[in-house]
Motif scaffolding. Structure first.
Motif, PDB file in Angstrom:
ATOM      1  N   ILE A  10     -53.190  14.720  11.061  1.00 17.38           N
ATOM      2  CA  ILE A  10     -52.113  14.476  10.202  1.00 17.38           C
ATOM      3  C   ILE A  10     -51.216  15.874  10.167  1.00 17.38           C
ATOM      4  O   ILE A  10     -50.017  15.979  10.279  1.00 17.38           O
ATOM      5  N   ILE A  13     -49.677  16.832  13.311  1.00 15.08           N
ATOM      6  CA  ILE A  13     -48.533  16.109  13.390  1.00 15.08           C
ATOM      7  C   ILE A  13     -47.489  16.284  12.395  1.00 15.08           C
ATOM      8  O   ILE A  13     -46.077  16.673  12.996  1.00 15.08           O
ATOM      9  N   VAL A  72     -49.613   6.893  14.183  1.00 20.45           N
ATOM     10  CA  VAL A  72     -50.443   7.977  13.519  1.00 20.45           C
ATOM     11  C   VAL A  72     -51.980   7.437  13.435  1.00 20.45           C
ATOM     12  O   VAL A  72     -52.944   8.102  13.762  1.00 20.45           O
TER      13      VAL A  72
END
Length: 88
Positions: A10, A13, A72
């Motif tokens: 995460i 990203i 995700v």
């Protein structure tokens, strides 16, 4: 405590999307986050470097890749699988 695989993915990203990690949700797509194809490739490179893995990814045809980039959550699952395979 060390960051989990999920947290690290995460963070990577979020860096590409230029948002805070807390703004990234598991059901979002990279497109939702404004990450284009170049950002996707940069994210893949960052993931490979962070986890010392090889991602089976075809940048020329991401839909024909073994690495699921549909959300995700899918990316996190794929990275967790590659890390587990590496340790096996």
């Amino acid at each position: 405590m060390a960051d989990s695989i999920k947290d690290k993915v995460i963070r990577i990203i979020a860096e590409q999307a230029v948002v805070e990690p807390s703004d990234v949700t598991m059901d979002q797509t990279l497109e939702d986050l404004g990450i284009d194809s170049l950002g996707l490739v940069e994210s893949i490179f960052a993931i490979e470097e962070e986890f010392d893995i090889q991602v089976p990814f075809n940048a020329n045809d991401p839909t024909d890749s073994e690495f699921d980039i549909s959300s995700v959550a899918a990316i996190v699952r794929a990275v967790e699988g590659l890390v587990a395979d590496q340790k096996a």
